[in-house]
Structure formats: structure tokens, C-alpha cells
Design an enzyme around this catalytic site. Structure first.
Site, mmCIF file in Angstrom:
data_model
loop_
_atom_site.group_PDB
_atom_site.id
_atom_site.type_symbol
_atom_site.label_atom_id
_atom_site.label_comp_id
_atom_site.label_asym_id
_atom_site.label_seq_id
_atom_site.Cartn_x
_atom_site.Cartn_y
_atom_site.Cartn_z
ATOM 1 N N GLY D 156 13.322 -2.207 15.896
ATOM 2 C CA GLY D 156 13.044 -3.423 16.685
ATOM 3 C C GLY D 156 12.101 -4.208 16.318
ATOM 4 N N CYS D 157 12.039 -5.543 17.068
ATOM 5 C CA CYS D 157 11.245 -6.615 16.420
ATOM 6 C C CYS D 157 9.618 -6.094 16.499
ATOM 7 C CB CYS D 157 11.548 -8.019 17.280
ATOM 8 S SG CYS D 157 11.645 -7.795 19.166
ATOM 9 N N TYR D 158 9.359 -5.957 17.922
ATOM 10 C CA TYR D 158 8.069 -5.605 17.935
ATOM 11 C C TYR D 158 7.630 -4.230 17.131
ATOM 12 C CZ TYR D 158 7.300 -8.527 22.206
ATOM 13 O OH TYR D 158 7.129 -9.454 23.064
ATOM 14 N N THR D 160 8.627 -3.165 14.257
ATOM 15 C CA THR D 160 8.485 -3.559 13.003
ATOM 16 C C THR D 160 6.952 -4.215 12.652
ATOM 17 O OG1 THR D 160 10.754 -4.025 12.712
ATOM 18 C CG2 THR D 160 9.253 -5.124 11.141
ATOM 19 N N GLU D 319 5.472 -11.797 11.973
ATOM 20 C CA GLU D 319 6.560 -11.821 11.533
ATOM 21 C C GLU D 319 7.421 -12.751 12.382
ATOM 22 O OE1 GLU D 319 8.510 -7.895 12.158
ATOM 23 O OE2 GLU D 319 8.546 -8.609 14.453
#
Lengths: 349, 349, 349, 349
Positions: D156-158, D160, D319
Site C-alpha cells: 500500500g501507499c502509506y 511503503t 513518496e
């Protein structure tokens, strides 16, 4: 593998300079050998612009002072000048004499007439003899001259968005002599990367405002190029606006068709001019370009419509002011000059 | 202490409705007694709009279903209708019959001619007889008629920004018959508070785009009012743009002066029209209005310039599309109707 | 009608100063008699801030040089100082000596200990004797002292958003001694209205970044006030972030409850502290405050939740950094000092 | 010239899907042969996404219905699934059975334990047997397993942004067992491209707000991976915030060092982990990452500082949530699986 051309970017601390660096760091046929900035001399490229960290040679290449001899010594064959007007000319002359090709992003070589330059820019041109040699380098209009030139004057950001839709129509004689009205909006990068209260985030966010009314300097080159296309003077009013986006120009043009001229003739002229051009995208009748589709690219999107009630042709264009309106167009010109594919390094969206 | 007038807001779930609530909750002479929304019925005002928590009666007042009988039963004397066109008319009729004054923010009562309504809005008008009675309520232009009316049609947001600069010049006969060109930018609140992918944050931020080219519905009321001012039909092209701000309209107008007419006569006409009007601020020649100075207010700022090269008068205006362009103007009209100070509740900046 | 108090704003060219002017121009019990700015002396208030054109006496009042004698001569009874730290103190002393009440928005009088001031601000305090007299003026915590004081130190923007949720819990002894972690986001107005490349629109839009890690100056006053509430030193880490909004602070706090303490006791402490306070809105368990509901207001909204998995209490707050975090709180303090309603001039949303 | 791998994108109508298309259209070793979307079937890729007009095969390729047989028939060897959780699994199974490699961007294959999936996602997992086979594909941590896998679960984005800074420190045993506190901010693209009032431009601009407090679904995969790195359960509180940018995640982590552990050991662990990794850029002590330097790229930038007063280590990362946090990481995984350069198609900034 095709050989890489060695390039220098002179004056790389502004937004157009940054965009040039971004494009050149990833260009398949260019090698960035010099980046100059008096204030940043000695600093690594990626230290000033952390976005470039780890990309190409951005960690290794340091800014240098803008000395023509030193630029020449790096082996640079092409120098991009991303400098203020009045400064570019001071670098162009010695670099040309040393045999470099100069691709200038400033206004210094856009006008053919030094008197017009003085009128709009408020001081004498420092190298009027070079004006004859320079090419006003809209690649879609003057590819042949660009390929043969060693002094390239990249068009201004607003002019590019205004000239691309209008030139084919004027060349084809489709417009009446009524004054053309142009309203453009630009992102804040067009105003430069400089210490300035009116350009602070808090002053620009939530703000929509016109400026330089009624005479913006870009009118000089717009007038020059429209007259060349039409074969006579073309009257045009232009109002630019600053709006809260980083980049992007959205231009809306109101023109009058010559009597007995229809929208189909407009469409024919546009398609003949641009169907073979990779960076002008004709969206079609009633279609509105959107800057978010062109920001970060070298595309200029164009739409149009006929307002039959008021008898007006409406032309709509969108581009990135620091892309097709500056750095992208500069790289496109380099591609033409060096015989690279016109789209080399410019198709990432 | 002046008595408070009891007011209802019908259809308060959109951005103009919210702005009405904001103004009325703090208005010194108004008492909000009913707020309707079919989808929000039963919910406290401040539960839907947490900004209003702890303000006025926002914690106590709950949304109710939009039933004319129930609205009447609250004692409301004035009903503001913040509803879509075609819906407003269905509430206006019964509320008028029950004796309420109706201040409508939709387009339903702006046009005098039901045929023009059908042409632009695509369906028959449901109460054409009321069109004769309604006042197109630009307070700076029609204060006397507004004071006597019980059916107020508040002008559209774009039209307000276009009509205020142009009407005095047309009344004074200063403009030629050449088509007028208008380019406007509006914040996203003008597009409404509705589920829609093109209005998502990610679709609007970084985006500049025109829409409704070449015919926006607001052209119908603009044309009507300009013709009334001029005494003849006025040709006008209009291109609206959506730009990434919450609120604010910035309008740029290109018109042609009648021959032998100078900028001074323009200025005289504007000053005669607006020097005594608290909400129109004339910024002066060469001055550009900025939406950030009017957002959240009921002001319309106006600047102008003469482009002598192209022979064009440029008029520039800025307002808040949900303020002077909607809710603020509605409250200003209420102030006129009830004999309050015109600025009551409208001078917080 | 209640008499109006004459007030001066010293240093009105920044964002907190502008917000003060906005509030005072509309305040029912204040009359703005002096506005100073060395760089703007002689200019009308509304010429520098066109938003205020036509509002109150903004067209008539001109900026004056910041001379204490001249300020006194205007009849001002209260002076608001919206100056940089280290400068405020130079005006506070003479103005106090002349009998004015001073409401200072800078950091100059927030710390009780001149040594802590030197440690965090890097230079000696110029009037350490005044530190004893000054009140750290959180109106919800120290109303009584504020009412009796003539030297008001308005809390910093971040501290207000951190102290309001924490003080009642520390006073009630509900938190363990584990270090508290605080992450805050602030709009760009918190960084000031000054010429600066990193604060340009193009540098802030699309940017999320922390700064002043690990030691921000506001830690000094936060530590002082938490220790006073708890009766012992309180360890706290604080990371502020700059995000692309004009105004607004959103603060997220991670703390640890003392063992056998439940979320209900937290809620009891918060309600006891704030149910009677008009400007602190307790949103409830699991509710997230949103800056868009508080920007332009004097409210601080607070929510909370217990993360049982990690054993952590999460406190959430939102305020306007130039409102409750600066100018609004300053006006609230004036209201207390002069015996006006605490909410006078502060309830417009 | 290296052969191109044929790839399909299943579910390409959201922001991560668009970013995948953007990257794959320009990837030197990939050929986009299928793009599916039930709602867009039959429409040309560039008609839905005008940004891609004239780029690669975007004008020629049309969306197709998401039928596994039809995808297989295009010759696709790799299928990227940009689908909601619970839907991805329905495509992964048949595509795997047909011999394709599946790179899934949803949460469906990130958890090893079907019971945890049920707890956090509220329904039974449809293919629990596949969970054993799937690789939680952080390329910097699990390159070897990724190279051998045919079922890739992109983090997932968070997660990472949280895992990259923490994993090396937990592996090296540098952190105490005190709960870790994490505050993240994300752009609105993380919330998806769907009809939704809370995601409208007017609701997000000017708004800073937390959400999913105290339990966000991403906690499940964060907890799983931290425990694997540490060898024991790791307590962590996480508060995400929605902020007004299109894309970008900025994460701030508060952790406690084991006693007698210094910042130098943190730095050693980070450098050992990432000095050889092209997409993690270690900015250094006291340096704050800025999302504007990573948006549109596959980089994760990391900074850190020790807050000695509170005894806390602060880790900072940035990011692009749809880049390194989704589509970029997916392409990076493809590069590993096919033996391309890890940076192929990912170095344009």
C-alpha cells in the site's frame, strides 16, 4: 547508438532552466556538460534541485560561473540560454563566435526590428546585427530555417499559444481585419523564480487577476509573426491573467471570419498545418483543451467553435508555459538542428 | 432594536445555499426560521455544516422537508430559493400564494420571455405568467423595482460580473455595435456541490479549461439585459473557464468604443453609475481587480483600460460567484425590500 | 451604545496584522485610530490592502511610522503589536510607560524565563523585568489574569493548537510520563509575508514538507505551559509541516494514558474545561476536525480517539493559525480586558 | 534491442491505473496489449485520457471488458490489477491459471493470514490458498522472492512510506518496544477517482483533516511486515490526513531508540540497506524530504533526526502515493521479474 551532443544550460536557476535540465538529463541524445549560475557556482545540480538526485549526472555535475570560455572548454556544442532579456544577448555573441549553436529562451532575438525591441523592452538592443540572423523558432512553422540556423530565438510562452492557432488561418486568408481579442491565463512559473511578495503562495492561491493591461511585451513578437503570416498588420488585444497553478497556459481567442467563410475552412487549414506535426493536437470542434493534459509535456492542444450569434470564431489552446512555451520547444529545436527525431526526449507524459 | 424578519432558505445543501446560511446566521435583522433539504431533513444545520457549530441557532435549527405549508407555518416572511432551475418555480408559486416574498437564486425568473427560457433551458416554463411580475434584481440598476417586488430573480454569477461594467456604457451610448467578447474564469463552487468525477479535487487542481463553448445558458439573461440597457440587440461572445479556486469570478471584456468616444467618457459613466453604490468599487484606469479581494464579500471590483493599438476598450471585473454573484446579492435585495440599510450583514470582509 | 475603545495596530503589513485589521475594522466596540508600518507610512490602509476598500475607515486611515509618541497622540488605549520577535519588546516598553495596554502577538513576552528565551531565540531579552508581568494569554485557561493585565502575550499558533487539548488532561493527571509526540501542519501564512523563494506559490503548491526538525522555537512555550499544567516537566517531540493552504493548522497528538485511565475520563476533563467556552468546540470521540471549518474564525475544534492496540490516546485539533492562533485570540483578549462580550466581533464565520 | 513483454492493465480507470498506463506507454521493454474497464469498454485509451493522445499506442488501443480469456488472447504475459480489494482476487485466480504473472496493486494478497484480512476488510478472503504464494513486494526488501514469484502483492501507499524507514532499524534491533507513532499526509488521488462530495475540489482545497482514526486498514500490512522485520509484534499508532495536493505522501514517524543506541547506528543501518538501491534516497540527518521532489517519480526520500530532549528518533519520508506507493513500484517489480534494469522506464523526473 547515436552519438550524444554535448550541451550547456546557461542560467539554470529559474523554472524554465529547471525544466530544461529535467528534459536534458533524460534526453537520449544529449549530454549535459555545463550548467551555469553565478549565484550557485560550485554547488552540485542535485543539491540545488533535490528532485534530480540520483538522476543522470545530476549528482556529479556542479554549477559553474557563466564564463563563455569555460563553457566552450567543456566541449559544449549547443548552449541553451535561460536568462533574462538583456542578459542573453551578452552570452549569445561570444558563444556564437566560439562556434557554438545558441538556443535562446529569452526575448533578445525574437524581434526582427531593433526599434520595436527598444519600444517594448525600454533599452537599446546590444547586438542588432544578430537579429537578422536569428530565427523565430516555432518548429511547426519554420522547421527548415531552424535546421540551418545557429541562433535560435525560442518564442515566448503566450505567443506560442496564440500563434499556433492563428497562423494557419491568417496564411489562408480566412480572418477579417477586425481586431482579434485574446485572453490568456498562466501559471505562476511564468512569472519567474524570484523573491517577490506578489508571487508568494498566500498571494497567488485563491487569486485570479489580470496584469500588464493593456500592453504586455509579448505583443511585439505576436504582432510581428501575425503580420508575417497575414501579409499585413493584424490588430490584436491581449490580456494575460495570473492564476493559481504552477504551470500551464490556457488561451482563448476571439476572431472574425472573413465573410462567406465557414468553420469547415478553418478546420481544413488547421488540419493541413498540423496533422503531420507531432506536438500540436487538434481536439476538434466544440472541444476545450485542458492544461492538465499538457503540463509537463511538449504538446499544444487546440480546439475551436463558431459562435454564430455573435459572428465570432473562438479558438482555444493549452500548453505548458515552461514546456512547449519554453524548454520543450527549445529541445524540439535542438532535435531539428541535430537531425534527431523531432520527438526525441519529449514524449514522456 | 429593529425587529428581525423571519426568513427561510429552501434548498440549502449547495454552495450558494451554504453562503446564504453563513450570511443570514450573522445578519443583524434576520432570523433563520426554516432551512429545507429533502435529503438532510431532520439533521441539525451544524451537523451538516460543522463550520456553523456554535454560531447563531445553527445547533438548534434542523433541516426540514421542503413543504410550502410547513415553511409558512414557521412564520417565515421571506423565502430564499437556492434550488436548481426548473425546481425553484415549483416552490415559488405556492409560497407567493401564501403571501411570502420570494428571492430566487435560480434562473427560473430571470428571463422575461418564456420562449427564450425554453430555447436555453430545454423545457417549457412552468409559470410563464410570473415572468411578468419578476424583477431581474441587480440592486445597483433596479433598486426601485426591487423595493416594490415580491418575486426577486437574482442575476446569475457570470451575468453580474458582465452586466455591471457594461450597462452604464450601453445606457450612455458609448459602445459601437461590434460584437463584445467576454472571457470569464470561475471557481469550482459555481459548478455545484454534487457527486461528479470532473469536479473532483484531482481533476480541477492544476487544470485550466473552458467549457460550454460557444453557448452558455447565461447568455440568455446577459443578452436580455444588455438589450434593455442599449435599446437594441447587443452581440456578445462569452467563454467561461473553470479554474482551481473555490470561489471567485474574474471577467475580462473586450468592447469597441463608438468613434470619437474617449476613455474619459467611459470613466464618467462608470462613476455616475456607481460612486454612490456601496458594493461596486471602481479601481481606476489600468487597475486589475483580483478575486482574492472580493471572495467572501458582496463587492464587485471594476477596472478598465483602453488598448489604443487595437482600438479596444478592456473592462475587468472581479466578484465572488457565490457572494455578489448569488447569496450576497440575494441578501442585498432582502435589505432593499425590507428597508434595512443596504449594507446590513454584508460588510464583513 | 457601548463606547468604542481606540486601538492601534503596530506592524500591520504581515498576515497576522492583516487579520487583525480585518477583525478590528468590523469590531462593534473598537475604533482603529492608528496603523503603523515603516515601509508603508503615508499610504492609505485600503491602498495597500484593496480588500478593505470601502470598509470602515480603511480609505481614510493612513499608515504611520511606528513612533510611540505618535501612537499615544492618536488617543489609542490599546496597542496590538504584530511585529517580529525582538522588535515587539522595543515598542512594548514605551507604550506601557505611556499607559497603553499592550497585546503582543510576537514571542517576546511568552516565556517566563529570560534564559529560555536566549536559548531558543539566540539573543538576550531586552526587557526581562517585563516577563514577570506578562500573561501567557490563552483565554480559556487564564481569563482572570488576562482581565487584570496590561501586558498580554498571545500564544503562538502551533502552541495554541497543542495546549488546548493537552492542558485539561495534564491538570487532571490523566497522562503518563511517556514523551508526547505531536505532528502539525500549517498553511503558508504562518511563514510570513516576506520576499522568499521557498515561499513562492510554485515552491509551496504540490509540496508537503516538515521543517525545523527536531527543535522548533515554539517548543519553549509549549514546554513551559505543559509543565505549569502538569506540575512537572513534560517531554514532547514536535514536527511542524508546511502544506499548500493559505491558513489553518491541523495538529495530531499521540499521548499515553496513565494506567487504569479510560477515554471517558479524558472526555470528562475536556468537557469540564470547555463546555462553557465559546471558541473551543469539542467534536466528540472519533471525530476529525477539518481546518476548512475554522479558517477565518476564532474557533479551535478538537476531536479524540483511543488507539487500544497501541495503547495511545490520539488528540486532534484544528484552528486558523492567524485567527485563534494569532489575531482572533488577540481580539478575544481585548474583549476580556475591556469587559466586552468575549465573542464580540468574532462570530462571523 | 531487447524484446518487449506484453502487458495488460486490468481496471485502468482510477488514478493508480492512469499512472500505470503513463509508465507503461513509455516503458522501453513493455508493450501495452490490453486495457480493461467495464464502464469504458470500446473507448480508445486516449479518448478517456486526453493526456495520452498521440503517445505510444494510446490512440489505437481501446478499453475492453475485463474478461480473463480475452486478456489471455492478446498475448499478455503480465497482468497488472488496478482494482478494488475484493475484486482483484477474482481476476488473479483465472489469470494465474492461464499462466500469466499477476502484479496486484490492491490489498487482496498483502496479508499472509486470512483471518487478519477478514478482520480488517470485513469479509472472507476468496482465495486464501494463494496468500501463501503471494509476495509482499517491497523491491528493496524482497528482490529475490519477487524475481521468482508469479503473484506479486504491491504494498500500500502509506505502508511503503512507513516500512522503508523502519524495517532496517527493526532488523538491526535499534528500536525499543515503545509504541511507534506515525502521522502521514496524502494527496487526494489516494482516495480514488470516484463520484464523491467529500472529494470535490471545493471540499478538499483549503482543508486539512485526519481520517480513519484510530484504525486504518493499512495497519494490518504494516503490522505484519514490521513484526517480520523485528521478530516480534511492534505496536504502532497511525493517523493519516487528507491534504490539498493531487499526489504525494509525507510521513513523520516518532520512535524510541533502544538504550545506548545512537543516531549513528541508525544512519549505518539505513545506508547499508539503501545505498545500493536506486529508488531510496537518503537525504541525511536533519534533512526534510519534500513531496514535490518525488511526485511523478518512483523515489522514496528519507530524512531523520534525533530529538534528544524527548528521547525520540524522528524519521521523515516522502513518496508519490500513486508512484512508488503504487504504479511505480508495480513497474519496478515487473522489471525485477523480467530481468530488466530495475530502473527501466522509471527514471524520468
Amino acid at each position: 547508438m547515436m552519438e550524444r551532443v554535448k550541451v550547456a544550460v546557461v542560467g539554470a536557476s529559474g523554472y524554465s532552466g529547471m525544466e530544461l535540465l529535467r528534459l536534458l538529463l533524460a534526453h537520449p541524445h544529449a549530454e549535459l556538460v555545463a550548467v551555469t549560475s553565478r549565484s550557485l557556482a560550485g554547488k552540485a545540480l542535485s543539491a540545488e534541485f533535490p528532485r534530480f538526485r540520483g538522476v543522470g549526472n545530476a549528482d556529479l555535475l556542479a554549477f559553474s560561473a557563466p564564463e563563455p570560455d569555460a563553457i566552450k572548454a567543456t566541449g559544449a556544442e549547443i548552449a541553451f540560454l535561460a536568462l533574462p532579456h538583456g542578459v542573453s544577448v551578452q552570452y549569445a555573441r561570444p558563444l556564437l563566435e566560439m562556434g557554438l549553436t545558441v538556443i535562446d529562451l529569452s526575448a533578445d532575438f525574437r524581434l526582427r526590428d531593433a526599434a520595436v525591441y527598444r519600444e517594448y523592452y525600454g533599452h537599446e538592443h546590444l547586438a542588432p546585427a544578430l537579429l537578422k540572423e536569428a530565427v523565430y523558432a516555432l518548429p511547426e512553422i519554420r522547421a527548415e530555417e531552424i535546421r540551418k540556423s545557429r541562433l535560435i530565438a525560442c518564442p515566448g510562452c503566450y505567443p506560442t499559444s496564440i500563434l499556433l492557432p492563428l497562423i494557419p488561418l491568417l496564411k489562408a486568408g480566412l480572418l477579417s481585419n477586425d481586431p482579434i481579442a485574446v485572453s490568456s491565463m498562466s501559471g505562476a512559473s511564468g512569472a519567474g523564480r524570484k523573491e517577490s511578495v506578489p508571487l508568494l503562495f498566500c498571494e497567488v492561491t485563491g487569486s485570479l487577476r489580470s496584469y500588464s493591461v493593456p500592453v504586455h511585451r509579448h505583443l511585439s513578437e505576436i504582432g510581428q509573426e501575425l503580420a508575417l503570416a497575414a501579409g499585413h498588420t493584424v490588430a490584436l488585444s491581449f490580456v494575460p491573467h495570473l492564476v493559481p497553478v504552477h504551470s500551464g497556459i490556457c488561451t482563448t481567442i476571439f476572431a472574425t471570419l472573413r465573410s462567406k467563410t465557414g468553420i469547415e475552412e478553418v478546420e481544413t487549414a488547421l488540419h493541413e498545418a498540423y496533422d503531420s506535426k507531432p506536438f500540436v493536437r487538434l481536439l476538434g470542434r466544440g472541444q476545450s483543451p485542458d492544461t492538465k493534459n499538457v503540463v509537463g509535456t511538449n504538446f499544444c492542444d487546440i480546439g475551436w467553435a463558431l459562435d454564430e450569434r455573435a459572428g465570432r470564431l473562438i479558438l482555444l489552446s493549452a500548453e505548458d508555459n515552461i514546456g512547449k512555451g519554453a524548454a520543450g520547444q527549445a529541445v524540439q529545436n535542438m532535435n531539428l538542428i541535430r537531425g534527431f527525431s523531432e520527438t526525441a526526449g519529449l514524449m514522456n507524459v
